[in-house]
Scaffold this motif. Sequence first.
Motif, PDB file in Angstrom:
ATOM      1  N   MET B   1      27.182 -38.566  -2.297  1.00 42.05           N
ATOM      2  CA  MET B   1      27.444 -39.823  -1.588  1.00 42.05           C
ATOM      3  C   MET B   1      27.826 -39.573  -0.124  1.00 42.05           C
ATOM      4  N   GLU B   2      28.391 -38.409   0.133  1.00 38.72           N
ATOM      5  CA  GLU B   2      28.906 -38.141   1.473  1.00 38.72           C
ATOM      6  C   GLU B   2      27.830 -38.301   2.550  1.00 38.72           C
ATOM      7  N   HIS B   3      26.597 -37.897   2.238  1.00 40.33           N
ATOM      8  CA  HIS B   3      25.539 -37.922   3.243  1.00 40.33           C
ATOM      9  C   HIS B   3      24.649 -39.153   3.158  1.00 40.33           C
ATOM     10  N   SER B   4      25.090 -40.173   2.475  1.00 36.31           N
ATOM     11  CA  SER B   4      24.166 -41.263   2.171  1.00 36.31           C
ATOM     12  C   SER B   4      23.694 -42.023   3.405  1.00 36.31           C
ATOM     13  N   LEU B   5      24.548 -42.215   4.404  1.00 31.73           N
ATOM     14  CA  LEU B   5      24.134 -42.925   5.611  1.00 31.73           C
ATOM     15  C   LEU B   5      23.024 -42.144   6.314  1.00 31.73           C
ATOM     16  N   LEU B   6      23.262 -40.846   6.524  1.00 38.93           N
ATOM     17  CA  LEU B   6      22.259 -39.995   7.156  1.00 38.93           C
ATOM     18  C   LEU B   6      20.986 -39.944   6.329  1.00 38.93           C
ATOM     19  N   GLU B   7      21.167 -39.910   4.992  1.00 38.56           N
ATOM     20  CA  GLU B   7      19.991 -39.818   4.128  1.00 38.56           C
ATOM     21  C   GLU B   7      19.072 -41.022   4.257  1.00 38.56           C
ATOM     22  N   SER B   8      19.670 -42.211   4.288  1.00 38.57           N
ATOM     23  CA  SER B   8      18.801 -43.393   4.360  1.00 38.57           C
ATOM     24  C   SER B   8      18.200 -43.493   5.764  1.00 38.57           C
ATOM     25  N   PHE B   9      18.970 -43.123   6.767  1.00 39.80           N
ATOM     26  CA  PHE B   9      18.452 -43.075   8.147  1.00 39.80           C
ATOM     27  C   PHE B   9      17.292 -42.095   8.219  1.00 39.80           C
ATOM     28  N   SER B  10      17.523 -40.933   7.630  1.00 37.00           N
ATOM     29  CA  SER B  10      16.533 -39.863   7.635  1.00 37.00           C
ATOM     30  C   SER B  10      15.245 -40.283   6.929  1.00 37.00           C
ATOM     31  N   LEU B 280      31.159 -42.878  21.823  1.00 34.12           N
ATOM     32  CA  LEU B 280      29.867 -43.306  21.285  1.00 34.12           C
ATOM     33  C   LEU B 280      29.942 -43.381  19.771  1.00 34.12           C
ATOM     34  N   LYS B 281      28.937 -44.027  19.173  1.00 31.57           N
ATOM     35  CA  LYS B 281      28.881 -44.170  17.710  1.00 31.57           C
ATOM     36  C   LYS B 281      28.255 -42.885  17.121  1.00 31.57           C
ATOM     37  N   THR B 282      29.058 -41.844  16.993  1.00 27.32           N
ATOM     38  CA  THR B 282      28.496 -40.527  16.685  1.00 27.32           C
ATOM     39  C   THR B 282      28.520 -40.178  15.194  1.00 27.32           C
ATOM     40  N   ASN B 283      28.718 -41.157  14.319  1.00 28.07           N
ATOM     41  CA  ASN B 283      28.848 -40.815  12.892  1.00 28.07           C
ATOM     42  C   ASN B 283      27.617 -40.089  12.324  1.00 28.07           C
ATOM     43  N   LEU B 284      26.421 -40.509  12.720  1.00 28.43           N
ATOM     44  CA  LEU B 284      25.225 -39.830  12.205  1.00 28.43           C
ATOM     45  C   LEU B 284      25.151 -38.393  12.719  1.00 28.43           C
ATOM     46  N   LEU B 285      25.497 -38.205  13.973  1.00 29.64           N
ATOM     47  CA  LEU B 285      25.477 -36.853  14.545  1.00 29.64           C
ATOM     48  C   LEU B 285      26.502 -35.962  13.845  1.00 29.64           C
ATOM     49  N   GLU B 286      27.647 -36.536  13.489  1.00 30.08           N
ATOM     50  CA  GLU B 286      28.653 -35.756  12.760  1.00 30.08           C
ATOM     51  C   GLU B 286      28.134 -35.352  11.381  1.00 30.08           C
TER      52      GLU B 286
END
Lengths: 297, 297
Positions: B1-10, B280-286
Amino acid sequence: MEHSLLESFSDTYKNLLENQLRENIDRMQAPEVIKEAMHYSLKAGGKRIRPLLLFATLDAFKERPEKGLLTACAIEMIHTYSLIHDDLPSMDNDDLRRGRPTNHKVFGEAFAILAGDALLTCSFQLIAETTEADVDANQKLELIRELAIAAGAEGMVGGQVADMEGEDKSLTLEELKYIHYHKTGKLLAYSAVAGAILAGASKETVEKFRAFAHHLGLAFQIRDDILDVEGSEEKIGKRVGSDAYNHKSTYPVLLSMDGAKKALEEEINQALSILKTMDLKTNLLEELTDLVATRDH
Amino acid sequence: MEHSLLESFSDTYKNLLENQLRENIDRMQAPEVIKEAMHYSLKAGGKRIRPLLLFATLDAFKERPEKGLLTACAIEMIHTYSLIHDDLPSMDNDDLRRGRPTNHKVFGEAFAILAGDALLTCSFQLIAETTEADVDANQKLELIRELAIAAGAEGMVGGQVADMEGEDKSLTLEELKYIHYHKTGKLLAYSAVAGAILAGASKETVEKFRAFAHHLGLAFQIRDDILDVEGSEEKIGKRVGSDAYNHKSTYPVLLSMDGAKKALEEEINQALSILKTMDLKTNLLEELTDLVATRDH
């Protein structure tokens, strides 16, 4: 005496070009061996016919040829990279180029491939870095876009692919023309097109220069094929008769020697007639065209 | 679940990228074999970490990632060309890449070299052809200039040269860092820099992104070296232990495995701390940074 105007123009701008080419590499922060490999093939030089075509096109518009200096370097770098890669063992497997050992014979295959890659890459950087005040950002982008098309899969690379696919096969005249137009014609045409873009010419005039240089490029190639049969080994720096030895389809093979000479004349006449339709100072371009038709190396 | 935002973006943007990559080649008027050779390596894909880095950087500025689509294609094409050329017999002589035969194993050396050349050339064309209304001509020129520097003799090509010169030698940590920063770091850094340029960031912010991605790139490489010792062959798609077998200088060799893991952590921390200095909104970069630190392939 006939070529004296072009000759003095050529001396001046070839010199400027050679210096700029050297400087572009010297200033690079890169491993010495790759800089040496790039220098080695760049300075082998030759006629620099593409840069001269660009400079002479600018001159036709009464523009300073210096305006095209970095674009001329870019063209010569791309031409040089293509020679390095074409000479590789897996391609044409040539040991000699202009009478000197080919790049991979001196630096090895890996560094020859990488020197080609670096030259290709640098060419786009140079155009982007053009600082002439009278060249705007959109002109530079158009120069980059046209160069990529002329050099890539739709241009020079595609021509080399078709050339390799056609090896040891009998080609039709159409196939031969496809190969030449893509392998050498498009970059030659680009040289004139780039001059017209830099001069701020209209789209219509740019296309006239493309058509002019298209005929010039075909003439150049036909002359090349003729020289391979009739030329002097000493002057052209490679074995005469190598095309026949390699069973290559050439203009003299497909059209007979007489037919090839007639085709050469035809292309030259078409090139010159396009120049005459434009109200420009085209005397240098006309001399350059004559030179291509009559060159002995 | 931790990477779910990046995963859906990806998932979303990888898909967009794959389609655009395919389309760029499909529309080319070029011999079929060269288009196939380009497709073959482009679609081998992988993590697409560079394009994701670019898209996530745009997202940090709350810009549409689509704005960077053609630049992302350009980056992936240059990355792919470098893999094709690096795998050649005269370079690393690899038969497998991501578990599939390398390009020259399928298409032969000549077409592999030419497919690489064509991909490299096309990348600059794509940036020049970006039609997004909110990307101006000077931004495109800056993207082209930076890409050429990252990819050429002062960047990726220089790194490959240094890597080959260092073969079978024991390298110092400084030499190893030089190789990695040039061979892989600069193109990775470019991906973030390009995002910042497209977002219209200030020079200072662009440099922050370069520094961030520099640390990210080193982390990526250290993780690569660690995986070559500790990773699962099935997941990474190549032989584990190949670095040791080839007597390659790596982070675990030079720093011990513990030291390498500490160095990885250090680079990750530096990357994250640079992100925190920007509003900046850096959550995806993190998330992307965490992913690089913990990836298993």
